[in-house]
Structure formats: C-alpha cells, structure tokens
Design a protein around this motif. Structure first.
Motif, PDB file in Angstrom:
ATOM      1  N   PHE A  52      36.646  34.056  42.581  1.00  0.00           N
ATOM      2  CA  PHE A  52      35.642  35.009  42.543  1.00  0.00           C
ATOM      3  C   PHE A  52      33.944  33.444  43.050  1.00  0.00           C
ATOM      4  O   PHE A  52      33.520  34.114  43.836  1.00  0.00           O
ATOM      5  CB  PHE A  52      35.176  35.783  42.073  1.00  0.00           C
ATOM      6  CG  PHE A  52      34.273  36.372  42.636  1.00  0.00           C
ATOM      7  CD1 PHE A  52      34.247  37.225  43.931  1.00  0.00           C
ATOM      8  CD2 PHE A  52      32.972  36.406  41.917  1.00  0.00           C
ATOM      9  CE1 PHE A  52      32.742  37.766  44.691  1.00  0.00           C
ATOM     10  CE2 PHE A  52      31.815  37.498  42.782  1.00  0.00           C
ATOM     11  CZ  PHE A  52      32.308  38.656  43.880  1.00  0.00           C
ATOM     12  N   TYR A  80      34.548  31.874  46.222  1.00  0.00           N
ATOM     13  CA  TYR A  80      34.660  32.815  46.886  1.00  0.00           C
ATOM     14  C   TYR A  80      32.617  32.848  47.678  1.00  0.00           C
ATOM     15  O   TYR A  80      32.328  33.067  47.969  1.00  0.00           O
ATOM     16  CB  TYR A  80      34.631  33.887  47.019  1.00  0.00           C
ATOM     17  CG  TYR A  80      35.123  35.396  48.347  1.00  0.00           C
ATOM     18  CD1 TYR A  80      35.748  34.647  48.995  1.00  0.00           C
ATOM     19  CD2 TYR A  80      33.993  35.972  48.008  1.00  0.00           C
ATOM     20  CE1 TYR A  80      35.556  36.175  50.686  1.00  0.00           C
ATOM     21  CE2 TYR A  80      33.785  37.476  49.256  1.00  0.00           C
ATOM     22  CZ  TYR A  80      34.239  36.953  49.764  1.00  0.00           C
ATOM     23  OH  TYR A  80      34.112  38.191  51.262  1.00  0.00           O
ATOM     24  N   ARG A  81      32.072  33.037  46.045  1.00  0.00           N
ATOM     25  CA  ARG A  81      30.648  33.549  46.910  1.00  0.00           C
ATOM     26  C   ARG A  81      30.321  32.463  47.040  1.00  0.00           C
ATOM     27  O   ARG A  81      29.717  32.170  47.970  1.00  0.00           O
ATOM     28  CB  ARG A  81      29.837  33.496  45.861  1.00  0.00           C
ATOM     29  CG  ARG A  81      30.616  35.460  45.558  1.00  0.00           C
ATOM     30  CD  ARG A  81      29.313  35.655  43.429  1.00  0.00           C
ATOM     31  NE  ARG A  81      29.806  34.991  42.584  1.00  0.00           N
ATOM     32  CZ  ARG A  81      28.891  35.437  41.539  1.00  0.00           C
ATOM     33  NH1 ARG A  81      28.385  35.922  41.195  1.00  0.00           N
ATOM     34  NH2 ARG A  81      28.874  34.751  40.304  1.00  0.00           N
ATOM     35  N   GLU A 123      35.304  44.037  52.055  1.00  0.00           N
ATOM     36  CA  GLU A 123      34.859  43.021  51.644  1.00  0.00           C
ATOM     37  C   GLU A 123      36.123  42.421  50.748  1.00  0.00           C
ATOM     38  O   GLU A 123      37.170  41.436  49.900  1.00  0.00           O
ATOM     39  CB  GLU A 123      33.798  42.281  50.981  1.00  0.00           C
ATOM     40  CG  GLU A 123      33.156  41.539  50.615  1.00  0.00           C
ATOM     41  CD  GLU A 123      31.300  41.335  50.110  1.00  0.00           C
ATOM     42  OE1 GLU A 123      31.036  40.323  49.587  1.00  0.00           O
ATOM     43  OE2 GLU A 123      31.249  42.981  49.594  1.00  0.00           O
ATOM     44  N   PHE A 163      38.244  39.051  50.297  1.00  0.00           N
ATOM     45  CA  PHE A 163      38.208  38.370  48.771  1.00  0.00           C
ATOM     46  C   PHE A 163      39.662  38.085  48.194  1.00  0.00           C
ATOM     47  O   PHE A 163      40.344  37.084  48.345  1.00  0.00           O
ATOM     48  CB  PHE A 163      37.924  39.292  47.384  1.00  0.00           C
ATOM     49  CG  PHE A 163      37.807  38.175  46.630  1.00  0.00           C
ATOM     50  CD1 PHE A 163      37.098  36.830  46.520  1.00  0.00           C
ATOM     51  CD2 PHE A 163      38.361  39.109  45.255  1.00  0.00           C
ATOM     52  CE1 PHE A 163      37.379  36.674  45.322  1.00  0.00           C
ATOM     53  CE2 PHE A 163      38.562  38.618  44.525  1.00  0.00           C
ATOM     54  CZ  PHE A 163      38.407  36.857  44.223  1.00  0.00           C
ATOM     55  N   THR A 205      35.098  41.501  39.696  1.00  0.00           N
ATOM     56  CA  THR A 205      34.024  41.175  40.617  1.00  0.00           C
ATOM     57  C   THR A 205      32.947  41.814  40.253  1.00  0.00           C
ATOM     58  O   THR A 205      32.445  42.148  40.717  1.00  0.00           O
ATOM     59  CB  THR A 205      34.849  40.773  41.949  1.00  0.00           C
ATOM     60  OG1 THR A 205      35.205  42.209  42.849  1.00  0.00           O
ATOM     61  CG2 THR A 205      35.581  39.799  41.514  1.00  0.00           C
ATOM     62  N   CYS A 212      42.263  34.411  47.750  1.00  0.00           N
ATOM     63  CA  CYS A 212      43.007  34.425  46.923  1.00  0.00           C
ATOM     64  C   CYS A 212      44.107  33.650  47.055  1.00  0.00           C
ATOM     65  O   CYS A 212      44.628  32.892  46.634  1.00  0.00           O
ATOM     66  CB  CYS A 212      43.123  35.487  45.964  1.00  0.00           C
ATOM     67  SG  CYS A 212      41.472  35.850  45.208  1.00  0.00           S
ATOM     68  N   ASN A 252      30.491  32.071  51.214  1.00  0.00           N
ATOM     69  CA  ASN A 252      30.268  32.270  51.856  1.00  0.00           C
ATOM     70  C   ASN A 252      28.364  31.798  51.852  1.00  0.00           C
ATOM     71  O   ASN A 252      27.940  32.792  52.378  1.00  0.00           O
ATOM     72  CB  ASN A 252      30.718  33.880  51.706  1.00  0.00           C
ATOM     73  CG  ASN A 252      31.903  34.597  51.925  1.00  0.00           C
ATOM     74  OD1 ASN A 252      32.192  34.909  52.760  1.00  0.00           O
ATOM     75  ND2 ASN A 252      32.857  34.470  51.541  1.00  0.00           N
TER      76      ASN A 252
END
Length: 257
Positions: free
Chosen positions: A249, A252-253, A218, A222, A211, A226, A256
C-alpha cells in the motif's frame, strides 16, 4: 572560567538526555473484547504521536515502542474506535497491559422469509433473483466464455483432423461428452477450492481494514496492483500477509502521487 563552562555543558546535555531515552520502551500489550473478554485478532494499533502502527496477532497480542504521553488509537472491524493515552503506569508496570474495544452493532435491512409450495418452484425463484454482480464476477464470466469458445474450437479442429481418407491421424483417446464434462467439472472444483483459500486471507474486507480504503473500485485496483501469487497467499501466515499488504500500500500511494 569559559573553558570550564565549555566542558560542563556537554556533560549536562548528556545527563538530561538519559531520562528521556529511559522513558521510551517496547511494550507488549493485549487487546480484548470489552464485553466477552476474548482476544481481538488483527486489531489495528496506531501510535498517533510517533506515526507508527501495528496489528494484534490471533491471540490479541502486539508489541510497540511507546513513550509517556503517546496517544494510541485502537480500531478493529465490528468495534468502536478507542483512544488511550500512555501513562507512566502503562510503561512502569511489569504486567502486560490489557486494552479493550467495545463491540459495535450494525443495522441491517429487514428480511422476508417465505416457503415455496414445491422444490421446482424454489429452483425457479432462485433463477429469477436479480443478483448484483461485481466487476470481478463480470471479468470471471468473460474469461469463462472465452475459455469455452477456445475449447470448442480446438475440439472441432480435432474432429476435423481425426480422420482423413479413412486413416486415423491422431492417436488421442476419444472421450464421450459425459467424460469430458466430468473432467471439466473436476478442474473447476479444484480451482474454486484454491480460490476460496486465497479469498479467506486476501479479500476486500481485509484490504479495507489494513489500508483504510473505502471506494470499491480503488480497493479492486489496489488488489490487482498487489499481484500476489496464489500459492504465496495460501502458504503465508496471516500476520505476515498483512504486513506485506501494508508494504504494497505504501508503494501504491507513492506511485499514484
């Protein structure tokens, strides 16, 4: 005359596009250590020009769509970054192109080694070490404390209800303290072996490599996001797991943002 021009123009555009498409091809290459000449497993290959990336397998091989002039950026843990410009020779050759990465050394703090005078002193010196614990270690300690407290409460309730007016109410085998401790130790060891197998394939180091995250908090956040099942991580191949981490990921991005 104008009609002839309208008919010729699409044909010219089609002929101009054919060479462009022919130049782009899927290339299978290999990444090796520049010094040892051994494969570099799980190296990250990014086609900076096309905004796509992939990883090498355990033997150093990878496949990627490449066009002449594309910029490839190579990176791996323990190596310097490398940049390669894809030329015609890389695409036209029938041989598998070999890309190299230079090993990178890391400075570490000096270490002091001493021998205690006796085994008892050695054990005491280990107990006196100020071990730094992570957030995961702290959470595990709290869970163990809660689990032990619940177990003690349940056992005390069992003892309180085991006999009433001299009559046995529960037909549960009564084990000695040593037997209970051995059973608990066996359960802890089995669980620890399973956790070790999971950690080998899914740990902060691998997450950092895939990542690019650097902040420890962080990275842990993350990994919690998962929410991988332990049996899934153990049974899945490393390359497929890495692709799953990349997919998570991206989610996740997006979440956020």
């Amino acid at each position: 005359m104008a009609e002839r021009h309208l008919l010729i123009l699409p044909a010219l555009l089609y002929m101009l596009c054919i060479p462009c498409e022919a130049q782009q091809r899927k290339v299978t290459g290999r990444v090796i250590d520049a010094g040892m000449k051994i494969p570099v497993a799980f190296a990250h290959i990014q086609n900076y020009s096309r905004r796509v990336s992939t990883f090498t397998d355990t033997t150093g091989y990878f496949s990627m769509e490449i066009s002449p002039g594309d910029t490839l950026v190579l990176s791996a843990v323990g190596y310097f970054y490398s940049k390669v410009i894809a030329g015609d020779s890389l695409l036209a050759s029938d041989a598998i192109p070999v890309l190299t990465l230079r090993p990178r050394s890391y400075d570490i703090a000096e270490a002091y080694i001493y021998l205690p005078r006796s085994y008892e002193q050695f054990k005491q010196s280990v107990r006196d070490l100020d071990m730094q614990s992570t957030r995961i270690d702290t959470l595990r300690g709290e869970l163990r404390a809660v689990s032990r407290s619940e177990s003690v409460a349940a056992y005390e309730e069992f003892l309180a209800n085991r006999r009433k007016d001299g009559i046995t109410l529960l037909s549960v085998p009564i084990r000695t303290r040593d037997e209970r401790e051995r059973l608990e130790l066996r359960r802890i060891l089995d669980n620890r072996q399973k956790q070790d197998k999971v950690y080998e394939k899914f740990n902060p180091g691998i997450v950092r490599m895939v990542t690019g995250l650097t902040d420890e908090d962080e990275i842990i956040a993350f990994m919690i996001f998962c929410d991988f099942d332990e049996d899934y991580v153990i049974g899945e191949s490393q390359i497929n797991l890495i692709e799953k981490i990349e997919e998570k990921f991206r989610e996740y991005r997006k979440k956020n943002k």
